[in-house]
Design a protein around this motif. Structure first.
Motif, PDB file in Angstrom:
ATOM      1  N   MET A   1      17.192 111.784  63.080  1.00  0.00           N
ATOM      2  CA  MET A   1      16.305 112.839  63.580  1.00  0.00           C
ATOM      3  C   MET A   1      14.925 112.303  63.952  1.00  0.00           C
ATOM      4  SD  MET A   1      17.566 115.847  61.075  1.00  0.00           S
ATOM      5  CE  MET A   1      16.643 117.268  61.561  1.00  0.00           C
ATOM      6  N   SER A   2      14.527 111.183  63.370  1.00  0.00           N
ATOM      7  CA  SER A   2      13.230 110.611  63.741  1.00  0.00           C
ATOM      8  C   SER A   2      13.305 109.932  65.110  1.00  0.00           C
ATOM      9  CB  SER A   2      12.760 109.630  62.674  1.00  0.00           C
ATOM     10  OG  SER A   2      13.672 108.569  62.570  1.00  0.00           O
TER      11      SER A   2
ATOM     12  N   GLU B   1      -5.115 119.288  68.123  1.00  0.00           N
ATOM     13  CA  GLU B   1      -4.751 119.375  66.698  1.00  0.00           C
ATOM     14  C   GLU B   1      -3.249 119.568  66.520  1.00  0.00           C
ATOM     15  OE1 GLU B   1      -8.921 121.128  64.902  1.00  0.00           O
ATOM     16  OE2 GLU B   1      -7.460 122.509  65.760  1.00  0.00           O
TER      17      GLU B   1
ATOM     18  N   GLU C   1      -1.824 116.201  67.070  1.00  0.00           N
ATOM     19  CA  GLU C   1      -2.121 115.347  65.913  1.00  0.00           C
ATOM     20  C   GLU C   1      -1.160 115.651  64.774  1.00  0.00           C
ATOM     21  OE1 GLU C   1      -6.925 114.649  66.580  1.00  0.00           O
ATOM     22  OE2 GLU C   1      -6.236 116.069  65.066  1.00  0.00           O
ATOM     23  N   PHE C   2      -0.911 116.941  64.579  1.00  0.00           N
ATOM     24  CA  PHE C   2      -0.008 117.332  63.490  1.00  0.00           C
ATOM     25  C   PHE C   2       1.399 116.767  63.713  1.00  0.00           C
ATOM     26  CE2 PHE C   2       3.139 120.538  61.968  1.00  0.00           C
ATOM     27  CZ  PHE C   2       3.038 120.218  60.627  1.00  0.00           C
ATOM     28  N   PHE C   3       1.947 117.026  64.900  1.00  0.00           N
ATOM     29  CA  PHE C   3       3.325 116.590  65.137  1.00  0.00           C
ATOM     30  C   PHE C   3       3.454 115.066  65.153  1.00  0.00           C
ATOM     31  CE2 PHE C   3       3.821 120.982  66.760  1.00  0.00           C
ATOM     32  CZ  PHE C   3       4.878 121.348  65.951  1.00  0.00           C
TER      33      PHE C   3
ATOM     34  N   ALA D   1       1.622 112.993  63.426  1.00  0.00           N
ATOM     35  CA  ALA D   1       1.520 112.525  62.033  1.00  0.00           C
ATOM     36  C   ALA D   1       2.842 112.729  61.301  1.00  0.00           C
ATOM     37  CB  ALA D   1       0.396 113.243  61.306  1.00  0.00           C
ATOM     38  N   ILE D   2       3.550 113.822  61.639  1.00  0.00           N
ATOM     39  CA  ILE D   2       4.860 114.064  61.021  1.00  0.00           C
ATOM     40  C   ILE D   2       5.809 112.905  61.320  1.00  0.00           C
ATOM     41  CG2 ILE D   2       6.913 115.531  61.131  1.00  0.00           C
ATOM     42  CD1 ILE D   2       4.869 117.069  59.796  1.00  0.00           C
ATOM     43  N   TYR D   3       5.667 112.339  62.539  1.00  0.00           N
ATOM     44  CA  TYR D   3       6.537 111.219  62.912  1.00  0.00           C
ATOM     45  C   TYR D   3       5.920 109.884  62.526  1.00  0.00           C
ATOM     46  CZ  TYR D   3       9.660 114.293  65.437  1.00  0.00           C
ATOM     47  OH  TYR D   3      10.561 115.261  65.746  1.00  0.00           O
ATOM     48  N   GLY D   4       4.834 109.920  61.761  1.00  0.00           N
ATOM     49  CA  GLY D   4       4.279 108.686  61.224  1.00  0.00           C
ATOM     50  C   GLY D   4       3.339 107.944  62.163  1.00  0.00           C
ATOM     51  N   LEU D   5       2.885 108.583  63.248  1.00  0.00           N
ATOM     52  CA  LEU D   5       1.917 107.917  64.126  1.00  0.00           C
ATOM     53  C   LEU D   5       0.524 108.110  63.560  1.00  0.00           C
ATOM     54  CD1 LEU D   5       3.156 109.088  67.630  1.00  0.00           C
ATOM     55  CD2 LEU D   5       3.512 106.864  66.571  1.00  0.00           C
ATOM     56  N   LYS D   6      -0.284 107.042  63.579  1.00  0.00           N
ATOM     57  CA  LYS D   6      -1.659 107.213  63.102  1.00  0.00           C
ATOM     58  C   LYS D   6      -2.612 106.280  63.837  1.00  0.00           C
ATOM     59  CE  LYS D   6      -0.034 104.720  59.070  1.00  0.00           C
ATOM     60  NZ  LYS D   6       0.136 104.736  57.636  1.00  0.00           N
TER      61      LYS D   6
ATOM     62  N   ALA E   1       4.665 117.520  72.759  1.00  0.00           N
ATOM     63  CA  ALA E   1       4.883 117.290  71.333  1.00  0.00           C
ATOM     64  C   ALA E   1       6.231 116.616  71.084  1.00  0.00           C
ATOM     65  CB  ALA E   1       4.803 118.610  70.574  1.00  0.00           C
ATOM     66  N   ALA E   2       7.212 116.934  71.944  1.00  0.00           N
ATOM     67  CA  ALA E   2       8.541 116.343  71.764  1.00  0.00           C
ATOM     68  C   ALA E   2       8.573 114.886  72.201  1.00  0.00           C
ATOM     69  CB  ALA E   2       9.574 117.147  72.535  1.00  0.00           C
TER      70      ALA E   2
ATOM     71  N   ARG F   1      -6.990 123.382  58.592  1.00  0.00           N
ATOM     72  CA  ARG F   1      -7.571 123.722  59.899  1.00  0.00           C
ATOM     73  C   ARG F   1      -7.242 125.150  60.294  1.00  0.00           C
ATOM     74  NH1 ARG F   1      -6.179 118.231  63.303  1.00  0.00           N
ATOM     75  NH2 ARG F   1      -8.190 117.229  63.023  1.00  0.00           N
TER      76      ARG F   1
ATOM     77  N   ARG G   1      11.124 124.081  64.333  1.00  0.00           N
ATOM     78  CA  ARG G   1      10.589 122.894  64.983  1.00  0.00           C
ATOM     79  C   ARG G   1      10.360 121.781  63.958  1.00  0.00           C
ATOM     80  NH1 ARG G   1       9.549 119.073  66.731  1.00  0.00           N
ATOM     81  NH2 ARG G   1       8.300 118.317  68.473  1.00  0.00           N
TER      82      ARG G   1
ATOM     83  N   PRO H   1      12.064 114.612  60.896  1.00  0.00           N
ATOM     84  CA  PRO H   1      12.637 114.082  59.640  1.00  0.00           C
ATOM     85  C   PRO H   1      11.930 114.577  58.388  1.00  0.00           C
ATOM     86  CG  PRO H   1      11.519 112.340  60.882  1.00  0.00           C
ATOM     87  CD  PRO H   1      11.457 113.554  61.721  1.00  0.00           C
TER      88      PRO H   1
END
Lengths: 242, 344
Positions: free
Chosen positions: A74-75, A94, A97-99, A101-106, A146-147, B12, B183, B188
């Motif tokens: 899924m990642s 924002e 940024e949220f999505f 970060a969920i996938y580990g991007l920083k 986002a996708a 936020r 979503r 994961p």
């Protein structure tokens, strides 16, 4: 041609209602596969199962040679849902940024990707605005962005171009072709017949059954139809006669 | 990493939603102030222990059924400390000593009235023996304690519980109705990460909320405070976390905001009756065990024990632990409830 999505004899029941019946389909690497069908045909249920959110009642689904659902796979999937799953209180940036970060991007990588995908969907100028001030089309584009954030190997788009103007729709399709060339496999659902012609491969879904599949040209030739719509009517009509 | 992303997002969103922020922080202060202004006392039947020689005891007992005879002085005082009695009266001629439990001003007043009436009826017979020199001692509190000092601690607990329950429940519900839950389930992110992220994100606001409400009650409303303000804040925070985890759990069983609000009479209001604000002993026997499963029973009692009786952490840690167990249980159930949306 290497198959990356394999759906084998999949059925899905909700209580007593059968939404999908014995679906078999294969999507090859780099392909743009279109799932065409009216609303209620089961398109969303099928792509949700491929994305790992739902599980089939019968049959099996494998993505990138792993059986779904799998958090690991899924990642590597980018999913754009039919509803704009965005946080209205937050700005476009924002949300991204949220999505991401969920996938580990920083850090720098995160900034770069946010910049790239927002350029791509033409939203760079509006990133500071809260999403609840966006128009419908802008929300669609932000969902798509986002996708794409984590550069997924497989992109699943559920009705991506609803409410988007023709010029932008064309530019999104151009982008999908580019992504496909660079190695991304794309599965897209649509109920718009002319959009289906843009896909490399096409599956026609009606009442939970896959009634036909092939390239748009093949489908038209076999049924000696002038358009995809005629071809769909042909296959749908055969169903009725039975 | 994913939890942190979720926490940042919640903070936020929360800051943008000014009205919900106000509901969380200002509404409880407003209602506490109102209750402080309007609350008046009601009828109360006191329980009074008597230590004395047989003759006075018989007379007292015949005058009012509130009196119970104790042969053993220390046993009577033990029962008083355990809140089985509201007052102990010692008649050692010629003086009388009344010891009040003192936590509940209504009980204090009722006890003194009952004793005065009873003594008067005796005095007509033995006028010389007992003459006006009775002494009143307070085990906790003092004569100037108001009703609000007694119910205030419960109300602090209750309002924090109520508002946190509602706000967290509706937020988590909205995650589902807006499609963002689905979503997120396409990413994961694990189910437990989602639950923990929510508890942490909202937890930051509940820390602030607890601190503000407790300080307001103590410094502005001048509620009696015998113990440590830090301990009270800790207990209210634990209660808030319990409400938070329960709210997010129950939102799984609501289809929309209105259905979430329907949980208030079902889940929140009954807790008021069992939380100790009203006397549990007077309820039907089969009803009493229900108080055991209500988080507010433990939170309310712990806050009151600290604020009125000045108990330390050593005395109330049991209640705090129960709240912790409740929170963990609700979080675990929520992780399981999310299975409805994604098996993995």
């Amino acid at each position: 041609m290497e198959p990356v999505i394999k759906v084998t004899n999949v059925s899905k029941d909700y209580q007593s209602h059968q939404v999908l019946k014995n679906i078999d389909l294969t999507v090859n690497n780099n392909e743009i596969y279109g799932l065409l069908g009216p609303s209620g045909a089961g398109k969303t249920t099928l792509v949700k199962m491929i994305a790992g959110i739902e599980t089939p009642t019968n049959g099996s689904i494998s993505v990138l040679h792993s059986s779904m659902p799998s958090l690991n796979i899924m990642s590597q999937i980018g999913f754009m849902a039919q509803s704009d799953a965005l946080y209205g209180e937050l700005s476009g940036r924002e949300n991204l940024e949220f999505f991401s970060a969920i996938y580990g991007l920083k850090g720098q990588k995160q900034k770069e990707r946010i910049h790239q995908v927002s350029e791509l969907v033409n939203l760079s100028k509006f990133l500071q605005k809260p999403v609840n001030q966006y128009s419908g089309g802008m929300k669609r584009r932000l969902s798509l962005a986002a996708a794409l954030l984590h550069e997924p190997k497989i992109l699943i788009l559920d009705e991506p171009t609803v409410g988007i103007d023709p010029v932008l729709r064309q530019s999104i399709w151009d982008e999908l072709y580019k992504l496909s060339k660079s190695g991304t496999t794309i599965l897209v659902t649509t109920h718009v017949m002319d959009e289906a012609e843009k896909c490399g491969q096409l599956g026609m879904l009606r009442d939970g059954k896959l009634i036909a599949s092939g390239t748009p040209q093949e489908l038209k030739n076999v049924t000696s139809s002038a358009s995809i719509e005629d071809a769909f009517l042909y296959y749908g009509g055969v169903q009725h006669e039975n | 990493m994913r939890i942190k992303a979720l926490v940042i997002r919640i903070i936020r969103q929360f800051i943008r939603d000014k009205r919900t922020l106000a509901m969380m922080f200002i509404a409880p202060l407003f209602i506490l102030t109102l209750v402080n202004l309007v609350f008046s006392s009601n009828d109360y039947e006191p329980k009074i222990g008597v230590i004395s020689d047989q003759k006075v005891v018989d007379q007292l007992k015949s005058s009012d059924q509130a009196f119970t005879v104790y042969q053993n002085k220390s046993k009577a005082h033990q029962d008083l400390a355990d809140e089985k009695l509201d007052a102990v009266i010692e008649v050692t001629f010629p003086s009388t000593t009344i010891t009040l439990e003192g936590s509940n001003p209504t009980a204090n007043k009722a006890s003194i009235l009952t004793i005065e009436k009873a003594l008067k009826s005796i005095q007509t017979q033995d006028t010389n023996k007992i003459k006006g020199n009775s002494e009143i001692i307070y085990l906790h509190g003092s004569a100037d304690m108001e009703t609000f000092d007694y119910i205030g601690p419960f109300l602090i607990g209750f309002f924090i519980f109520f508002f946190v329950f509602l706000i967290s429940g509706v937020s988590f519900l909205r995650e589902r109705t807006s499609g963002t839950l689905e979503r997120l389930l396409a990413t994961p992110m694990r189910r437990w990460e989602m639950v923990v992220g929510y508890v942490l994100g909202f937890g930051i606001f509940t820390i602030l909320q607890s601190a503000i409400i407790v300080s307001f009650a103590i410094y502005v409303l001048d509620i009696k405070m015998a113990g440590s303000i830090w301990l009270v804040t800790l207990i209210t925070l634990m209660l808030a976390i319990t409400a938070l985890s329960l709210g997010t759990l129950l939102s799984a069983f609501a289809k929309n905001e209105l259905q979430m609000i329907q949980f208030i009479p079902l889940i929140v209001v009954p807790q008021v009756f069992f939380s100790g604000l009203f006397s549990i002993e007077t309820m039907a026997d089969w009803l009493q065990p229900l108080s055991m499963i209500m988080p507010l029973t433990y939170g309310g009692k712990a806050i009151r024990d600290v604020m009125i009786q000045g108990d330390g952490l050593g005395m109330v840690y049991g209640n705090v632990l129960v709240l912790l167990v409740f929170s963990l249980l609700f979080m675990l159930l929520n992780v399981l409830a999310l299975k409805k949306h994604r098996k993995l």
